[in-house]
Design an enzyme around this catalytic site. Sequence first.
Site, PDB file in Angstrom:
ATOM      1  N   HIS A  34       0.855  -1.190   0.000  1.00  0.00           N
ATOM      2  CA  HIS A  34       0.000   0.000   0.000  1.00  0.00           C
ATOM      3  C   HIS A  34       0.891   1.240   0.000  1.00  0.00           C
ATOM      4  O   HIS A  34       2.125   1.111  -0.127  1.00  0.00           O
ATOM      5  CB  HIS A  34      -0.927  -0.024   1.221  1.00  0.00           C
ATOM      6  CG  HIS A  34      -0.202  -0.320   2.511  1.00  0.00           C
ATOM      7  ND1 HIS A  34       0.694   0.543   3.069  1.00  0.00           N
ATOM      8  CD2 HIS A  34      -0.231  -1.413   3.316  1.00  0.00           C
ATOM      9  CE1 HIS A  34       1.181   0.021   4.188  1.00  0.00           C
ATOM     10  NE2 HIS A  34       0.645  -1.180   4.353  1.00  0.00           N
ATOM     11  N   HIS A  37       4.115   1.208   2.008  1.00  0.00           N
ATOM     12  CA  HIS A  37       5.246   0.503   1.389  1.00  0.00           C
ATOM     13  C   HIS A  37       5.839   1.342   0.247  1.00  0.00           C
ATOM     14  O   HIS A  37       7.056   1.371   0.070  1.00  0.00           O
ATOM     15  CB  HIS A  37       4.792  -0.839   0.819  1.00  0.00           C
ATOM     16  CG  HIS A  37       4.344  -1.823   1.845  1.00  0.00           C
ATOM     17  ND1 HIS A  37       3.025  -2.203   1.976  1.00  0.00           N
ATOM     18  CD2 HIS A  37       5.035  -2.512   2.797  1.00  0.00           C
ATOM     19  CE1 HIS A  37       2.921  -3.090   2.946  1.00  0.00           C
ATOM     20  NE2 HIS A  37       4.112  -3.292   3.479  1.00  0.00           N
ATOM     21  N   SER A 192      -1.762  -0.009   6.892  1.00  0.00           N
ATOM     22  CA  SER A 192      -1.335  -1.348   7.251  1.00  0.00           C
ATOM     23  C   SER A 192      -2.071  -2.330   6.355  1.00  0.00           C
ATOM     24  O   SER A 192      -3.246  -2.101   6.005  1.00  0.00           O
ATOM     25  CB  SER A 192      -1.698  -1.625   8.714  1.00  0.00           C
ATOM     26  OG  SER A 192      -1.708  -3.023   8.957  1.00  0.00           O
TER      27      SER A 192
END
Length: 288
Positions: A34, A37, A192
């Site tokens: 996501h 990252h 997350s």
Amino acid sequence: MRTLARAASMQSQALSWRRSGHKIALVPTMGSLHAGHASLITRARKAVGPKGQVVVSIFINPTQFSPTEDLASYPRSERSDITLCKRRGANALFLPRLDEIYPDTNNVPFSTYVTEERLSQSMEGQSRPIHFRGVATVVSILLNIVQPTHAVFGEKDFQQATIVRKLIRDLKFPTRLVVSPTIREPDGLAMSSRNTYLTRRQRPHANILWRCINTARKAVRSRTTALTAPMLKRKLTRMIESTPEAELDYIEFFNPNTLIPLRRIQRSDRIALAVRFGKTRLIDNGKL
Ligand code: PAF
């Protein structure tokens, strides 16, 4: 972008980059990538420059999940992960199968683990007893395979990043740890992969972790509240208890270097907390 599945080919590619003087930045992930990252990949590029090699690894590491946790249902999205890595300019994607990381040798199963024994005792280490042994083991394996000059970790997993820094120092890996800031949704919820588990009813309440961090921060900065951890914990526990579907796992105030839980709190300390929404366990942390 090259995709490599074999540990041996990844390692020989990395060694050849190092011999020709390239810097290498590793972004270790468990996939389901996501915007958080994506920001780690951008930070990795900044660390090694345009001529450096950015390697993203995607491996859902079974040794960091206990039998009661969500290994089987952990979100997987390989195709969109590959697209994200390409778009962000990664040079290589390391996508090993389980037996590349944890092979049998001469019919003997994988049997060597790395344990950090101090910083992993509190918080996540208490709630998830085998978790950091799994993380330390897989991170050591990935550092040996990818030979990075830099390894980029997210601040969202502050305890993990602190343990990896210690592991790098204790075991003398020639790698510099880079910690990249948490990326948040507009309402403050930390990005997350596990956010995808939240139901539509739970999602609007999931920023309670961020609200708790801000309440603690305000109290510490304004000094209007007596600053003992038990008092502040009681206040935050009440906030969590009055949030629909939220169930507190832990709240801790700690020194950022030692991770030792504190009673008296100062501005240089941090708060971390874990809250469950049904089967979904969310964590977050922040500086005070
Ligand atoms: O933070 C994660 O995604 C994992 O713990 C890591 C560092 C990739 C190790 O499996």
